[in-house]
Scaffold this motif. Structure first.
Motif, short mmCIF file in Angstrom:
data_model
loop_
_atom_site.label_atom_id
_atom_site.label_comp_id
_atom_site.label_asym_id
_atom_site.label_seq_id
_atom_site.Cartn_x
_atom_site.Cartn_y
_atom_site.Cartn_z
N TYR A 34 39.41 22.95 -0.84
CA TYR A 34 40.34 24.08 -0.83
C TYR A 34 40.94 24.31 -2.20
CZ TYR A 34 44.66 26.68 -0.01
OH TYR A 34 45.67 27.58 -0.07
N THR A 35 41.08 25.58 -2.58
CA THR A 35 41.82 25.98 -3.78
C THR A 35 42.79 27.08 -3.38
OG1 THR A 35 40.20 27.68 -4.40
CG2 THR A 35 39.85 25.44 -5.27
N MET A 38 41.87 30.54 -1.99
CA MET A 38 41.33 30.70 -0.63
C MET A 38 42.42 30.96 0.41
SD MET A 38 38.70 27.48 -0.65
CE MET A 38 37.51 27.23 -1.97
N LEU A 40 41.91 32.09 4.45
CA LEU A 40 42.08 31.04 5.47
C LEU A 40 43.35 31.21 6.29
CD1 LEU A 40 40.91 27.89 3.47
CD2 LEU A 40 39.73 29.00 5.37
N GLY A 69 43.14 27.74 8.96
CA GLY A 69 43.21 26.53 8.15
C GLY A 69 42.54 25.33 8.76
N HIS A 113 38.54 20.64 10.69
CA HIS A 113 37.81 20.38 9.44
C HIS A 113 36.44 19.76 9.68
CE1 HIS A 113 41.70 21.37 7.89
NE2 HIS A 113 42.24 20.22 8.23
N ARG A 134 41.33 24.45 5.38
CA ARG A 134 42.29 24.17 4.29
C ARG A 134 42.40 22.65 4.11
NH1 ARG A 134 47.63 27.61 3.04
NH2 ARG A 134 48.44 26.39 1.30
N THR A 135 41.52 22.10 3.32
CA THR A 135 41.52 20.66 3.10
C THR A 135 41.07 20.33 1.68
OG1 THR A 135 40.60 18.54 3.82
CG2 THR A 135 39.19 20.46 4.09
N GLU A 136 41.68 19.29 1.11
CA GLU A 136 41.36 18.85 -0.24
C GLU A 136 40.69 17.49 -0.26
OE1 GLU A 136 44.59 19.53 -3.10
OE2 GLU A 136 45.62 20.65 -1.52
#
Length: 321
Positions: A101-102, A105, A109, A113, A132, A160-162
């Motif tokens: 995710y950035t 986005m 999203l 998310g 996810h 929505r994940t890093e």
């Protein structure tokens, strides 16, 4: 080769109360992978964040439990996500790309998310949600009946994940419930007697995810991807650098990095951490001596200390030829 020494804390032994939803751990992680919980449900009612053990493994408003893989490379293992309890599939979403995710986005999203996911209905108003998941991995359809442990999909990087993980969300009658402390009667430093897990995951208040050697200080992206470490280098490597990758670190923690080679100690370096971090790395090393490195095995030890005591330690080796 990586060797880990873990000081576990707050290992719950609770048995779910009669009539409560009983949950199995929803991620089927290989024992040697080192999966961990990055974040828990936020139990703080105000603008701060706190996990069920009064620790820092959460963020403001977080409503799930994040079962994480140590690196992006671990996605290749296709780690299964399984139903935590018997139920009926309320809905699924698939087709979202697996990528980090950035902020750009955020608009796309909005309301999505969770990424690719599955939602299950259970008895007495309970619901579980699994977020996810890997695109194309979802193994159920809306209306399906599932048993505890049935395959739902695989851990991915959608939404929505890093970092690669399964976000597991529990609700009852639409309200978020923390499966580690469903009544909200937390007592810092102890496990809740009402925890809903049949085999509760131990609480790790932070720890080491990876360590490795490199010929220069690696890029953080390579460390998170799991591609930074070298298993063999030459005696003419420009430098010998040891890095340690950690999660859940707190201000005041100390990370110590030590390299020992064929002729004894190469470096012994400690760093005091100045602020809380969800994930971070530290590295230390030294340049090649004029005659080159002595050939042989080098052992790296990375130790995370908290309040003067060792919290976790990880060891790794590299061969210089």
């Amino acid at each position: 080769m990586i060797l880990r020494a873990v000081a576990l804390a707050l290992a719950p032994v609770a048995v779910p109360a009669a009539g409560a939803l009983q949950l199995s751990v929803p991620i089927d992680c290989p024992p040697d992978m080192g999966c961990y919980i990055q974040q828990y449900v936020d139990t703080d009612p105000g603008p701060e964040a706190e996990d069920y053990a009064c620790g820092t493994l959460s963020y403001d408003g977080h409503t799930g439990t994040d079962f994480a893989l140590p690196s992006l490379a671990d996605l290749d293992a296709r780690v299964p996500v399984r139903a935590a309890a018997p139920g009926t599939v309320r809905g699924v979403r698939d087709g979202r790309a697996d990528r980090l995710y950035t902020p750009e986005m955020a608009e796309a999203l909005d309301g999505r998310g969770c990424g690719n996911g599955v939602a299950l209905r259970h008895e007495d108003g309970w619901e579980t949600q699994y977020c996810h998941l890997r695109r194309g991995s979802i193994a159920v359809r809306a209306g399906d009946t599932v048993a505890r442990g049935d395959l739902l999909g695989e851990v991915g990087l959608s939404g929505r994940t890093e970092f690669p993980h399964l976000e597991f969300i529990l609700r009852r009658d639409g309200a978020t419930v923390d499966p580690f402390d469903p009544t909200g009667d937390e007592v810092c430093g102890t496990a809740s007697p009402d925890a809903l897990w049949t085999d509760p995951p131990p609480y790790r208040p932070g720890g080491m995810l990876d360590a490795g050697f490199a010929p220069a200080i690696p890029e953080y992206a390579a460390i998170k991807a799991g591609t930074a470490s070298e298993t063999a280098m030459t005696t003419q490597a420009p430098a010998l650098v040891l890095f340690g990758f950690a999660f859940g670190t707190r201000a005041g923690d100390v990370i110590a990095l030590r390299i020992a080679g064929p002729q004894g100690e190469v470096i012994d370096h400690s760093t005091l951490l100045e602020r809380d971090r969800a994930q971070m790395f530290r590295a230390a090393g030294t340049r090649r001596p004029p005659a080159g490195w002595p050939a042989g095995d080098y052992r790296g030890t990375v130790t995370l200390r908290r309040d003067g005591a060792e919290l976790e330690r990880i060891e790794t080796t590299v061969t210089l030829r």
